[in-house]
Design an enzyme around this catalytic site. Sequence first.
Site, mmCIF file in Angstrom:
data_model
loop_
_atom_site.group_PDB
_atom_site.id
_atom_site.type_symbol
_atom_site.label_atom_id
_atom_site.label_comp_id
_atom_site.label_asym_id
_atom_site.label_seq_id
_atom_site.Cartn_x
_atom_site.Cartn_y
_atom_site.Cartn_z
ATOM 1 C CB SER A 552 -59.104 -15.440 -38.133
ATOM 2 O OG SER A 552 -59.210 -16.728 -37.589
ATOM 3 C CG ASP A 638 -52.510 -18.721 -35.382
ATOM 4 O OD1 ASP A 638 -53.235 -19.226 -34.507
ATOM 5 O OD2 ASP A 638 -52.931 -17.946 -36.262
ATOM 6 C CG HIS A 676 -55.431 -16.472 -34.074
ATOM 7 N ND1 HIS A 676 -55.339 -17.045 -35.323
ATOM 8 C CD2 HIS A 676 -56.669 -15.913 -34.012
ATOM 9 C CE1 HIS A 676 -56.468 -16.848 -35.989
ATOM 10 N NE2 HIS A 676 -57.281 -16.163 -35.217
#
Length: 725
Positions: A552, A638, A676
């Site tokens: 991320s 995501d 995610h």
Amino acid sequence: MADLTPPRADTREHVREHHGDRVVDPYEWLRDGDDPEVRAYLDAENEYAEARTVGLQPLRDSIFAEIKSRVLETDLSVPVRSGPWWYYSRTVEGQQYSIHARVPVDDPAVRPVVAPDETPRDEQVLLDGNLEAGDSEFFSIGALSVSPDHTRLAFATDTSGDERFDLVVRDLTSGETLDDGLTGIGYGVEFSHDGGTLFYTRVDEAWRPHQLYRHVVGSDPATDVLVHEEPDERFWMGIGSSRDDRWILLALGSKTTSEVRLLDSTKPEADFRVVAPRRDGVEYDVEPAADRLLIVHNTDNPNSDLAWAPLDATSHEQWRPLLAAGEGERFLGVDAFDDVAVLSLRREGLTSLSLLPVDSSSESGYAAPVPVPFDEPIYSVGLGDNPEPGQSALQVVFESFVTPRTVLDLDLATGERTLLKQQPVLGDVDLSDYVQRREWATAADGTLVPISVVHRADLGPDGSNPGLLTAYGAYEHSSDPYFSVARLSLLDRGVVHATAHVRGGGEMGRHWYDQGKLLAKPNTFSDTVACADRLVELGWVAPDRLGLEGGSAGGLLVGAVVNLAPDRFRVAHGAVPFVDALTTILRPDLPLTVGEWEEWGNPLEDAEVYAAMKAYTPYENVAAQDYPAILATTSLNDTRVFFTEAAKWVARLRATVTNDEATRPILLRTEMAAGHGGRSGRYAAWEQIAWEWAFVLDQLGATSRLPRVDDDQRAGRATQEPVRD
């Protein structure tokens, strides 16, 4: 034979113009996940990644088997008392998801002994994730709430990975479904005191929880009442409840400012009361504590102070000081019980707990804090599940790189600690084979940056070891030490695993975060390079055998660092990587963007921010030079970091860099039914880890397990002292 020719994405002109800067982005077309051409490209990349690594299947199988063999697959959590029930969750061998259950309380002082492989005669299953998931490829729970009278269960599930949930309410006595009409809601659900009303959030087009609704169980959702709508696009909302179930809390917050509202849960149709109106730059958290409120806030101290206020407070002017953060401390939050308040804080970079006993003779109601000590050099500690205000002992959770997750009972009267459970580690594992340490790197500006390191006890700093450096460095998120069964598969192949606690995180206090955000963001990346160099300088890692991994915002770090210092790393893994940051932050219609302007700056309005972001955003700065082998992993659904970012990054890398594809490949792997956090279900998650780490280990030349550690080697670890200079 599979085609080993890397896919090449088409280039299509897309122009972006801001502040007089005209940029042609040839891969912006890779944005629509429903576009057949985009899907075809992702499929081609997945096929290539599989073909390129097909020879690693035996290694993947070995890693998966190692993880599986070391996990007690049929297991259960420590039962926790709430009202007339003991609640726990358990897992069953061969099943992907947890089962949430409870048994009646016979004696509140005697915790039930539940054998992992036996179902208690009087067990009541609240939720079986395996049954709820059915044949869905993805399954996640966004809320799991039992009504205060313990007769109803509300749970919310996501079967795509987009973090939008469908809600079900069940009667726990009859098993009847009372309500299943709410769909597409946000995280969290709270019951009113009588269990007849629910509060839930909805998200806007940019996936921001911006509305709080009141819903009568069993009613038509069209009749739900909008309780609060947050117009400021910087602010998110979340809901919770007090430990005694008397209050429902509505928390509103941006990256720098917060506001908390309270509602008496016995009066669900009343208005929420503002504890203190928001003030720009002031963050505060509220904990109801019997007849008063406890408040952690940063009004006068960036590392926060603890205050108290009357229960009916409506202004910060009613706050009274209770405790100030000392040198090297950062207050994180407080939990109130009948006999004690527990302050969670960071001290010298590590998580800590302090107890404040209730003292009726004190104006604040509390005595001086008593630290709860732990003796490992690096560790993580925090409160466990403690739902009852009147508990005489508190559940505390402790772990480190070498100590599995350990649940303790801390007796409030005597300070005695009782072991309730330690995460089992099965198979051929002797935890004394591993050693952890803290090292320090010197950043370019002279700042000392901590590095947490774990490795086999038989390894020495001889300059030959493979290494994997991980980092995050954003949002004041701290990368605290934790135990990982999966990580043992790296350590047993001789990998020195290190975590760089770089600026932008919160490890060393609020200033640590401030020095790695906005225009200071490049410190995050140069700190990481300094940590990599320090590991090599100390001899813990060979200069040509170091990998880099981050996810991320940590994926942004990976991309920026390999642009900045590609020669330092042999392989880099960016997981759901935020590598096209400037494009995203320029678009307020995308999820998270407006709220993130306080983290990265607003490049739409500020030319200096635009220039700074353009200078470090990974996708914008790929250069024609040799890079490490690159693995980018992402998920089609995501919501937080679109798959587009990883796809564009890989397309540009492959078209630009001078790598020898045979030895340093560039791979993109997209999970087509995930969000995610990657694949759901524990076995699927282990398979994903095995796939990724097999690639990394192969690039590091560390595919074979080392011989067992002998006693002499294990004893030698005592001579390996951490260095700070």
